[in-house]
Design a protein around this motif. Structure first.
Motif, mmCIF file in Angstrom:
data_model
loop_
_atom_site.group_PDB
_atom_site.id
_atom_site.type_symbol
_atom_site.label_atom_id
_atom_site.label_comp_id
_atom_site.label_asym_id
_atom_site.label_seq_id
_atom_site.Cartn_x
_atom_site.Cartn_y
_atom_site.Cartn_z
ATOM 1 N N GLY A 100 0.807 -1.216 0.000
ATOM 2 C CA GLY A 100 0.000 0.000 0.000
ATOM 3 C C GLY A 100 0.839 1.264 0.000
ATOM 4 O O GLY A 100 0.500 2.247 -0.665
ATOM 5 N N ARG A 101 1.971 1.252 0.721
ATOM 6 C CA ARG A 101 2.853 2.424 0.722
ATOM 7 C C ARG A 101 3.493 2.626 -0.650
ATOM 8 O O ARG A 101 3.663 3.764 -1.120
ATOM 9 N N ILE A 102 3.857 1.534 -1.311
ATOM 10 C CA ILE A 102 4.419 1.651 -2.660
ATOM 11 C C ILE A 102 3.376 2.227 -3.618
ATOM 12 O O ILE A 102 3.682 3.076 -4.467
ATOM 13 N N GLU A 103 2.128 1.804 -3.479
ATOM 14 C CA GLU A 103 1.062 2.341 -4.329
ATOM 15 C C GLU A 103 0.871 3.833 -4.091
ATOM 16 O O GLU A 103 0.688 4.603 -5.044
ATOM 17 N N LEU A 104 0.931 4.268 -2.828
ATOM 18 C CA LEU A 104 0.760 5.691 -2.529
ATOM 19 C C LEU A 104 1.911 6.514 -3.103
ATOM 20 O O LEU A 104 1.705 7.642 -3.564
ATOM 21 N N MET A 105 3.128 5.976 -3.091
ATOM 22 C CA MET A 105 4.264 6.701 -3.654
ATOM 23 C C MET A 105 4.163 6.825 -5.166
ATOM 24 O O MET A 105 4.557 7.834 -5.750
ATOM 25 N N LEU A 106 3.610 5.801 -5.828
ATOM 26 C CA LEU A 106 3.546 5.802 -7.282
ATOM 27 C C LEU A 106 2.306 6.499 -7.818
ATOM 28 O O LEU A 106 2.375 7.217 -8.828
ATOM 29 N N GLN A 107 1.151 6.315 -7.169
ATOM 30 C CA GLN A 107 -0.107 6.818 -7.716
ATOM 31 C C GLN A 107 -0.896 7.642 -6.719
ATOM 32 O O GLN A 107 -2.081 7.890 -6.939
ATOM 33 N N GLY A 108 -0.286 8.089 -5.655
ATOM 34 C CA GLY A 108 -1.025 8.845 -4.649
ATOM 35 C C GLY A 108 -0.949 10.344 -4.795
ATOM 36 O O GLY A 108 -1.153 11.067 -3.834
ATOM 37 N N ASP A 109 -0.639 10.845 -6.021
ATOM 38 C CA ASP A 109 -0.506 12.279 -6.229
ATOM 39 C C ASP A 109 -1.805 12.933 -6.679
ATOM 40 O O ASP A 109 -1.895 14.156 -6.720
ATOM 41 N N ALA A 110 -2.793 12.142 -7.092
ATOM 42 C CA ALA A 110 -4.066 12.717 -7.556
ATOM 43 C C ALA A 110 -4.804 13.330 -6.377
ATOM 44 O O ALA A 110 -5.161 12.640 -5.433
#
Length: 209
Positions: free
Chosen positions: A196-206
């Motif tokens: 989940g942290r990796i997902e937030l780093m990659l796609q959590g900018d929206a």
């Protein structure tokens, strides 16, 4: 006489101008600029459409988020978020029984230090699951079907770990069944948290508008 000479002079000048214009090369018309053809956007494949229905990237909360904005993003309190908090009540109860058994143990020796270490390891591992989940929920909105499935899997793993918390004397043994299932649940839950942290780093900018 003078008028006829003037007329002949005008005729000669006119013929001379026409001859010059015929001798000069005529400008060829400029070719029209070719406009590039606009290609129609490619339609997403059926697999991409199915994935878009299941998954949507997490959106970051910025500033004050109104209730209308949350409704537009389908932000509702799911049952796994509520039950995850309730599962920490028996965790605190089991940890208190573990700590009570350590303090009421009559024999104080080197094993007592190992039991204290076991208690703190269990306490901080359980606390970390609650902390990371709370921070992610407070900072990001992730309410797609994929994230709901991950939350329910996390709920199951935390429940397995919590309900296998027993006395420190039993959990410090490697071959004990309770320690095995506790470590299994915590390890898998930590793996989901890292993903989940990796997902937030990659796609959590929206960000939410």
């Amino acid at each position: 006489m003078n008028s006829s000479a003037a007329e002949s002079f005008v005729v000669v000048e006119t013929l001379d101008l026409r001859a010059r214009s015929n001798d000069e090369p005529s400008e060829s018309p400029r070719p029209a600029l070719e406009t590039p053809e606009r290609k129609a956007p490619l339609e997403p494949s059926s697999l991409q459409k199915m994935w878009d229905k299941v998954y949507s990237p997490p959106r970051q909360r910025v500033g004050d988020v109104s209730i209308r904005t949350l409704e537009g993003f389908d932000e509702t309190a799911e049952w796994e978020h509520i039950f995850l908090d309730l599962f920490y009540v028996p965790a605190i109860s089991n940890l208190s029984e573990m700590l009570q058994a350590i303090f009421t143990h009559e024999q104080v020796d080197a094993d007592n230090a190992n039991r204290n270490l076991c208690f703190f390891a269990v306490f901080f591992s359980i606390w970390s699951t609650w902390y990371h989940n709370t921070v992610a929920v407070c900072k990001f909105v992730a309410n797609s079907r994929f994230h709901r499935l991950m939350n329910r899997a996390r709920l199951l793993l935390v429940a397995i770990a919590i309900f296998h918390i027993t006395e420190a004397q039993e959990m410090e043994e490697i071959g004990n069944e309770s320690s095995f299932y506790y470590c299994l649940g915590i390890t898998l839950e930590c793996a989901l948290t890292i993903l989940g942290r990796i997902e937030l780093m990659l796609q959590g900018d929206a960000r939410m508008r």
